[in-house]
Write an enzyme that holds these catalytic residues in place. Structure first.
Site, PDB file in Angstrom:
ATOM      1  N   THR A   1      -1.313  -2.294   9.962  1.00 60.20           N
ATOM      2  CA  THR A   1      -1.567  -3.359   8.927  1.00 60.20           C
ATOM      3  C   THR A   1      -0.270  -3.693   8.286  1.00 60.20           C
ATOM      4  OG1 THR A   1      -3.757  -2.740   8.513  1.00 60.20           O
ATOM      5  CG2 THR A   1      -2.804  -4.079   6.821  1.00 60.20           C
TER       6      THR A   1
ATOM      7  N   SER B   1      -5.798  11.393  -0.322  1.00 60.94           N
ATOM      8  CA  SER B   1      -6.094  12.397  -1.343  1.00 60.94           C
ATOM      9  C   SER B   1      -5.183  12.249  -2.548  1.00 60.94           C
ATOM     10  CB  SER B   1      -6.010  13.793  -0.744  1.00 60.94           C
ATOM     11  OG  SER B   1      -4.848  13.916   0.041  1.00 60.94           O
TER      12      SER B   1
ATOM     13  N   THR C   1       0.873  -1.192   0.000  1.00 64.12           N
ATOM     14  CA  THR C   1       0.000   0.000   0.000  1.00 64.12           C
ATOM     15  C   THR C   1       0.909   1.241   0.000  1.00 64.12           C
ATOM     16  OG1 THR C   1      -0.268  -0.103   2.411  1.00 64.12           O
ATOM     17  CG2 THR C   1      -1.998  -1.088   1.075  1.00 64.12           C
TER      18      THR C   1
ATOM     19  N   ASN D   1       0.898  10.709   5.837  1.00 66.83           N
ATOM     20  CA  ASN D   1      -0.359  10.398   6.505  1.00 66.83           C
ATOM     21  C   ASN D   1      -1.387  11.507   6.431  1.00 66.83           C
ATOM     22  OD1 ASN D   1      -0.295   7.646   7.584  1.00 66.83           O
ATOM     23  ND2 ASN D   1       1.681   8.402   8.336  1.00 66.83           N
TER      24      ASN D   1
ATOM     25  N   GLU E   1       7.046   4.641   7.188  1.00 65.93           N
ATOM     26  CA  GLU E   1       6.649   5.896   6.558  1.00 65.93           C
ATOM     27  C   GLU E   1       7.573   7.031   6.995  1.00 65.93           C
ATOM     28  OE1 GLU E   1       1.965   4.804   5.821  1.00 65.93           O
ATOM     29  OE2 GLU E   1       2.506   6.004   7.553  1.00 65.93           O
TER      30      GLU E   1
END
Lengths: 407, 407
Positions: free
Chosen positions: A193, A407, A156, A402, A278
């Site tokens: 996740t 968007s 993802t 995040n 991230e």
């Protein structure tokens, strides 16, 4: 931005006999991205799993637990990205079951032989038309030599596909362990996740694999954190096809050898998630020693690993190490004697007996903070239990990722 | 970046009879910044305090507790910014005591009548020469009408001075409550380096003020969080000079009136900290209702308030509200029935019975997310206890501030 991420090539990922993988681009996540994975196991495979402890666990997690409990011989897995099917109530359960029904129908097996997985946005329903349309093409390209594509198909916000493969020799036969993982944020497994799938070709009893899966997960996927957010969908699955003909019996020499190999592959898969965390620019290992229990050691390690102040200091390479002491102090460990505690940054002795070590210099701390991989070691001097947790720093990029994810 | 921060002027801060304040620029924090505050109380004042629960509590916190326990009649407070005197071992205790000694000597009182406070960087020793040199000029400008300067003197990364003042009429007399606070990061009081000082001119028994202080702190400073980092130095002090001649007796009508005024001033002071939270662009109130206990309600509220994923979604004005469900789910509340739970964003009903509310639309969520003040309301349907926690969002600016704090 990934931290010392190894180069992973399709060639380096050994196929596991008895385990085929297929993928599809179903348009659930983004156009032109693989977002469906199907795994097909030969008959007779043993499968174990551990799942998120989040009370808001996703519908597919509930279905996985039901199908594993049914002991009807798991034959297939299906994973979609782009939608977590979590916070979706009764319709979520219906959709997860319908996914199993359709895959089972096309493979000629029964629905409770299928494990479903989803990862992506919470509180939205699965686009069932797209997902079901993706099943046929995924079945079409099922093959054993497809691990790299599989690693890509479950990504993802990951920037890189994550896979580890190893071969060991047991009973003069070559045993293969190959696994893939995904996850970059909402990571404090218990499970993160975080999805992890590890396949091997040994034969092993169900109860033995269950035990090994829990044990291996605790010291790998359950010892990492990016942001402290335990996801609704975390799942870690070990599949043993038995195709090598080598049987692993409990507490033999082979058992210990196999367990060690399994642990090392799982730990590496888990660390790949942190390396690609991230916005991560550093990999931080937090080792807590001489605690009264493993739980206590992990409690302090996670308190440090989750402190935004500690994580931003690592990002800035700023040896503002008092922030680590503060995080130890508010971890909530009863009767913690800070005057007995030692703090090291790699081999630099930073704090002793509740205060700054007399020989510690800012220059020493700065030198370690400049590195891309750093070990924080806390010695509690109150027991014999240890724990290690892996995390990353906290950067502007984390906020960007995040704040912009949907968007 | 402060969120709807009220305009605070020196004129609006009522002096409290019997309470004088003085400040100095001692060069501890930065040149040309007020960084020492001295408060002098008339004889006979009653003083109560609550302090950080961090095991690594700072030396001045330990000294404060000792001096309050000595019951020798607190007459003075001294606060320095720029150095927390935490993680400083025995020398830290010596320095905190030496600070009290010097102030006591210059004021002609005894050292155990002084409460010392420090805020700033951890793991560094107080620059005693600078601090002690600052005492004389601070004493020089002691006066009752000095609250605005006092609010400025305790600032660190705060962008604005924080003060609240209120007058109420009791027994046909005017009673004054004036307080100041500081703190912008390392904020999850229990206490946050949060410092709060609230003075009033009523007379009140020691045990009654102790009770009120704990009660008021729980619903104000102990209900806010910026980043979940409980500081080593958090302190909240209430001083009652008695100068108004009005005596507050427990459980009278006056008591309830006074307690309500005290609570409202403390809550406002605490909220000012969140409004000026590091990088804050939004004020988020998290209300958890119908829990089995206040502790359980706070546990869920803090889980939401600390989630970096929830906080970045607020920053982005992104109604990615599944992240709130995930944070509720991993809060660690046993036997939480997610199917009984309701989630509201202001008056918008987002989730019901474990899933998205059928009438909820993304547009409704978006409209609320665009606001600068937002209430998240979780109804658990399992008891009668409630709790409210205030927090802010998580922005690029937070990372910048904390990555650059010392440099």
């Amino acid at each position: 931005m990934a931290v010392n991420f190894p180069t992973i090539t399709a060639d380096a990922l050994h196929p596991v006999a008895g385990v085929k993988l297929g993928f599809a681009q179903a348009g659930i996540r983004k156009a032109d991205k693989k977002d469906v994975l199907v795994v097909l196991l030969d008959e007779g495979a043993t499968v174990s799993g551990v799942f998120t402890t989040n009370a808001f666990c996703a519908a597919p997690v509930t279905v996985c637990k039901q199908h594993l409990a049914a002991q009807s011989g798991i034959r297939a897995l299906i994973v979609n990205t782009g939608c977590a099917n979590a916070g979706t109530g009764e319709l979520g359960m219906t959709n997860a079951q319908a996914t199993c029904d359709e895959l089972a129908k096309q493979l000629g097996i029964s629905a409770n032989q299928v494990l479903p997985f989803s990862t992506g946005v919470i509180l939205e329903h699965l686009p069932m038309d797209k997902l079901l349309t993706g099943i046929a093409p995924a079945i079409e390209n099922l093959k054993e030599d497809n691990w790299y594509n599989a690693a890509q198909a479950i990504m993802t916000t990951d920037t890189l596909p994550k896979a580890v493969s190893r071969q060991i020799t047991m009973d003069n036969q070559t045993i293969t362990l190959t696994g893939i993982s995904k996850g970059a944020g909402m990571i404090k497994p218990n499970m993160a996740t975080m999805l992890g799938y590890l396949a091997t070709d040994v034969a092993i009893a169900q109860s033995d694999l269950d035990e090994l899966t829990r044990q291996v997960a605790d010291q790998s996927f359950n010892s990492i954190t990016i942001d402290g957010d335990t996801s609704t969908n975390d799942s870690f699955i070990i599949m043993a096809s038995g195709a090598s003909g080598v049987r692993v019996e409990k507490n033999t020499a082979a058992w210990h050898e196999f367990a060690a190999a399994l642990q090392s592959v799982a730990t590496e898969l888990a660390q790949l998630i942190v390396r690609d965390g991230e916005g991560a620019t550093k990999l931080i290992s937090i080792v807590v020693e001489q605690a009264t229990s493993t739980a206590e050691a992990k409690q302090i390690a996670y308190s440090i690993a989750h402190s935004p102040l500690v994580k931003t200091a690592f990002y800035a390479s700023d040896p503002n190490l008092g922030r680590i002491l503060a995080a130890i102090g508010y971890a909530g460990v009863a009767d913690l004697d800070v005057a007995a505690l030692e703090l090291y940054l790699d081999n630099v002795h930073v704090a002793t007996r509740g205060g700054r070590h007399p020989n510690y210099t800012e220059e020493q701390g700065q030198a370690v903070m400049n590195q891309s991989e750093i070990t924080v070691r806390v010695v509690l001097n109150r027991g014999t239990a240890n724990a290690t947790v892996w995390t990353c720093d906290f950067s502007h990029e984390y906020v960007s990722i995040n704040a912009d994810y949907r968007s």
